[in-house]
Design a protein around this motif. Structure first.
Motif, PDB file in Angstrom:
ATOM      1  N   ARG A  33       0.836  -1.205   0.000  1.00 29.25           N
ATOM      2  CA  ARG A  33       0.000   0.000   0.000  1.00 29.25           C
ATOM      3  C   ARG A  33       0.877   1.264   0.000  1.00 29.25           C
ATOM      4  O   ARG A  33       0.647   2.204  -0.756  1.00 29.25           O
ATOM      5  CB  ARG A  33      -0.829  -0.048   1.292  1.00 29.25           C
ATOM      6  CG  ARG A  33      -2.159   0.568   1.195  1.00 29.25           C
ATOM      7  CD  ARG A  33      -3.040   0.074   2.358  1.00 29.25           C
ATOM      8  NE  ARG A  33      -3.937  -0.932   1.866  1.00 29.25           N
ATOM      9  CZ  ARG A  33      -4.151  -2.121   2.429  1.00 29.25           C
ATOM     10  NH1 ARG A  33      -3.537  -2.460   3.535  1.00 29.25           N
ATOM     11  NH2 ARG A  33      -4.981  -2.958   1.874  1.00 29.25           N
ATOM     12  N   TYR A  65      -2.085  -1.613  -6.893  1.00 28.36           N
ATOM     13  CA  TYR A  65      -3.459  -1.301  -6.465  1.00 28.36           C
ATOM     14  C   TYR A  65      -4.444  -2.360  -6.936  1.00 28.36           C
ATOM     15  O   TYR A  65      -5.353  -2.745  -6.195  1.00 28.36           O
ATOM     16  CB  TYR A  65      -3.892   0.085  -6.952  1.00 28.36           C
ATOM     17  CG  TYR A  65      -3.327   1.197  -6.111  1.00 28.36           C
ATOM     18  CD1 TYR A  65      -3.490   1.201  -4.721  1.00 28.36           C
ATOM     19  CD2 TYR A  65      -2.615   2.243  -6.677  1.00 28.36           C
ATOM     20  CE1 TYR A  65      -2.958   2.209  -3.936  1.00 28.36           C
ATOM     21  CE2 TYR A  65      -2.082   3.263  -5.889  1.00 28.36           C
ATOM     22  CZ  TYR A  65      -2.259   3.238  -4.523  1.00 28.36           C
ATOM     23  OH  TYR A  65      -1.739   4.239  -3.743  1.00 28.36           O
ATOM     24  N   ASP A 100      -7.803   1.934  -0.577  1.00 32.33           N
ATOM     25  CA  ASP A 100      -7.213   1.424  -1.820  1.00 32.33           C
ATOM     26  C   ASP A 100      -8.003   1.934  -3.023  1.00 32.33           C
ATOM     27  O   ASP A 100      -7.431   2.192  -4.084  1.00 32.33           O
ATOM     28  CB  ASP A 100      -7.195  -0.112  -1.820  1.00 32.33           C
ATOM     29  CG  ASP A 100      -6.328  -0.684  -0.702  1.00 32.33           C
ATOM     30  OD1 ASP A 100      -5.390   0.018  -0.253  1.00 32.33           O
ATOM     31  OD2 ASP A 100      -6.590  -1.825  -0.277  1.00 32.33           O
ATOM     32  N   CYS A 153      -6.126   4.222  -5.725  1.00 34.38           N
ATOM     33  CA  CYS A 153      -6.098   3.703  -7.092  1.00 34.38           C
ATOM     34  C   CYS A 153      -6.695   4.756  -8.033  1.00 34.38           C
ATOM     35  O   CYS A 153      -6.181   4.988  -9.135  1.00 34.38           O
ATOM     36  CB  CYS A 153      -6.888   2.400  -7.174  1.00 34.38           C
ATOM     37  SG  CYS A 153      -6.773   1.624  -8.799  1.00 34.38           S
TER      38      CYS A 153
END
Length: 199
Positions: free
Chosen positions: A91, A110, A123, A127
């Motif tokens: 991450r 991602y 996330d 992303c």
């Protein structure tokens, strides 16, 4: 009224180099969002414990938050090499890669995070930033919308517009501007996410 970091600073003044106090100080700086101070404390911890994964990861987060991506990435590549499936490290690495303009590598991470069973709501939004900076605007809109749906499942479309502005654009304005997105494009993104909520 003393902050947590003040208390640990006092402990360190009494016992310089005490690892527990230094760890406490580093964490306190981190939670106070004093990332320069936290990075300094973590780098001192890493000198005495070069293999402590938790310290290296926290140090990498500080560097990434300070936009020192070139310093963070070598550490993150090493963590990824040792444990390729560690979502916490991946991450941070994805964010640092996005920050340094390595969008294709970031997007792969991602996508893996979002396919995994330990995905987090953040996330989706991160992303989305990566895709937005790559010029993949429809995909970014879709990830931002999904993120806001998760956070505000009961929100009305006009509330979604406010949440998009506050949670996606204002909270990361410097990061977004650093990647060549203009104020007008930010406005258009807010409108697009709002339009999607209307449908």
């Amino acid at each position: 009224h003393l902050s947590a970091s003040d208390c640990f600073a006092q402990a360190l003044a009494l016992r310089p180099g005490d690892r527990k106090a230094l760890t406490g100080e580093a964490r306190a700086f981190f939670y106070e969002e004093r990332y320069t101070d936290a990075a300094d404390a973590y780098s001192r911890l890493i000198e005495s414990q070069p293999d402590n994964r938790g310290h290296i990861l926290a140090y990498s987060v500080c560097l990434t938050n300070l936009a020192a991506y070139d310093k963070a990435l070598p550490l993150l590549y090493k963590l990824n090499y040792e444990q390729p499936d560690d979502p916490a490290a991946n991450r941070v690495m994805a964010r640092a890669l996005t920050g340094s303009g390595k969008y294709d590598q970031a997007l792969k991470l991602y996508e893996a995070l979002l396919d995994g069973d330990r995905k987090e709501d953040d996330d989706l939004v991160n992303c989305g930033y990566c895709e937005w900076f790559m010029g993949r605007v429809p995909e970014a809109i879709s990830h931002f919308s999904a993120y806001l749906d998760k956070l505000y499942p009961q929100a009305r479309p006009e509330e979604i517009l406010t949440h998009c502005q506050e949670d996606i654009i204002d909270s990361e304005r410097d990061f977004i501007l650093a990647h060549g997105i203009t104020e007008t494009e930010m406005q258009l993104m807010g409108d697009a996410v709002f339009d999607k909520a209307l449908r």
